[in-house]
Motif scaffolding. Structure first.
Motif, PDB file in Angstrom:
ATOM      1  N   ARG A  70      15.707  -6.206  12.285  1.00 14.00           N
ATOM      2  CA  ARG A  70      15.858  -4.953  12.418  1.00 14.00           C
ATOM      3  C   ARG A  70      14.847  -4.156  13.226  1.00 14.00           C
ATOM      4  O   ARG A  70      14.746  -3.542  14.258  1.00 14.00           O
ATOM      5  N   GLN A  71      13.580  -4.636  12.764  1.00  8.23           N
ATOM      6  CA  GLN A  71      12.237  -3.941  13.259  1.00  8.23           C
ATOM      7  C   GLN A  71      12.185  -4.394  14.625  1.00  8.23           C
ATOM      8  O   GLN A  71      11.739  -3.670  15.616  1.00  8.23           O
TER       9      GLN A  71
ATOM     10  N   LYS B 196      14.377  -1.202  21.299  1.00  2.00           N
ATOM     11  CA  LYS B 196      15.243  -0.111  21.586  1.00  2.00           C
ATOM     12  C   LYS B 196      14.293   1.006  21.971  1.00  2.00           C
ATOM     13  O   LYS B 196      14.670   1.847  23.075  1.00  2.00           O
TER      14      LYS B 196
ATOM     15  N   TYR C 166      14.656  -2.631  16.839  1.00  2.00           N
ATOM     16  CA  TYR C 166      14.245  -1.121  16.728  1.00  2.00           C
ATOM     17  C   TYR C 166      13.085  -0.658  17.870  1.00  2.00           C
ATOM     18  O   TYR C 166      13.404  -0.008  18.577  1.00  2.00           O
TER      19      TYR C 166
ATOM     20  N   VAL D 287       9.099   4.026  11.623  1.00  2.00           N
ATOM     21  CA  VAL D 287      10.127   3.749  12.682  1.00  2.00           C
ATOM     22  C   VAL D 287      11.146   5.090  12.893  1.00  2.00           C
ATOM     23  O   VAL D 287      11.398   5.606  14.032  1.00  2.00           O
TER      24      VAL D 287
ATOM     25  N   ALA E  11      11.393   7.457  16.373  1.00  2.00           N
ATOM     26  CA  ALA E  11      12.575   7.669  16.789  1.00  2.00           C
ATOM     27  C   ALA E  11      12.889   9.080  16.802  1.00  2.00           C
ATOM     28  O   ALA E  11      13.263  10.035  17.678  1.00  2.00           O
TER      29      ALA E  11
ATOM     30  N   GLU F   4      10.342   1.097   7.751  1.00  2.00           N
ATOM     31  CA  GLU F   4      11.298   1.614   8.233  1.00  2.00           C
ATOM     32  C   GLU F   4      11.181   3.320   8.421  1.00  2.00           C
ATOM     33  O   GLU F   4      11.810   3.882   9.198  1.00  2.00           O
TER      34      GLU F   4
ATOM     35  N   VAL G  91      18.792   4.104  16.965  1.00  2.00           N
ATOM     36  CA  VAL G  91      18.024   3.859  16.012  1.00  2.00           C
ATOM     37  C   VAL G  91      17.870   4.651  14.882  1.00  2.00           C
ATOM     38  O   VAL G  91      17.835   4.277  13.691  1.00  2.00           O
TER      39      VAL G  91
END
Length: 159
Positions: free
Chosen positions: A88-89, A95, A92, A127, A131, A124, A107
């Motif tokens: 996922r990282q 993106k 993300y 991020v 975002a 997380e 995200v």
């Protein structure tokens, strides 16, 4: 494409102002560069005018796009099981670097949804903050709104 004083968005850095357009010598060639000052960090980035699109420099989104972004945030449909953090990282960060505000919003939405189920890790959370900062700043400038009101509207969607 841009003129002095225009607002522009640079990938993963956010909203900036074109402070000048200056000729510079680069690898034996004389090129024009946008001098972009990122509002959040006061960082200055030089972007070759002829490569602005290919590096992802773009205009602020319009109000119709902002409405669509809010629609994406409100769509809480989760797609299957949550992938591992490392996968996922990577996704993300790709993106966020894409400089597509819909991808950044996706995200943010995904991390808010995960946060409902479990405590986010430090990575997380970082991020999510990035975002959120990128999204709030651009929407606020695009709408001529206060960042706090944009932040509150986004928070309200997820609570």
């Amino acid at each position: 494409m841009f003129k002095i004083g225009d607002m522009a968005v640079y990938p993963a850095q956010g909203v900036g102002v074109i402070e000048s357009i200056e000729p510079r010598e680069f690898q034996g060639q004389r090129l024009d560069f946008y001098i972009l000052r990122i509002i959040d960090s006061d960082m200055t980035i030089m972007v070759p005018v002829n490569n602005a699109c290919s590096v992802g420099l773009r205009c602020l989104v319009d109000s119709e796009t902002v409405d669509s972004i809010y629609g994406l945030l409100e769509n809480s449909a989760r797609s299957g099981p949550v992938a591992s953090w490392s996968r996922r990282q990577r996704e993300y960060h790709e993106k966020i670097k894409s400089n597509d505000l819909f991808e950044v919003a996706a995200v943010l939405r995904d991390l808010y949804q995960i946060r409902c189920d479990k405590e986010l890790s430090y990575g997380e959370k970082k991020v999510l903050e990035q975002a959120q900062k990128l999204l709030v700043k651009e929407i606020a400038f695009a709408q001529g709104a206060e960042e706090d009101s944009v932040f509150r509207r986004i928070e309200k969607i997820f609570h």
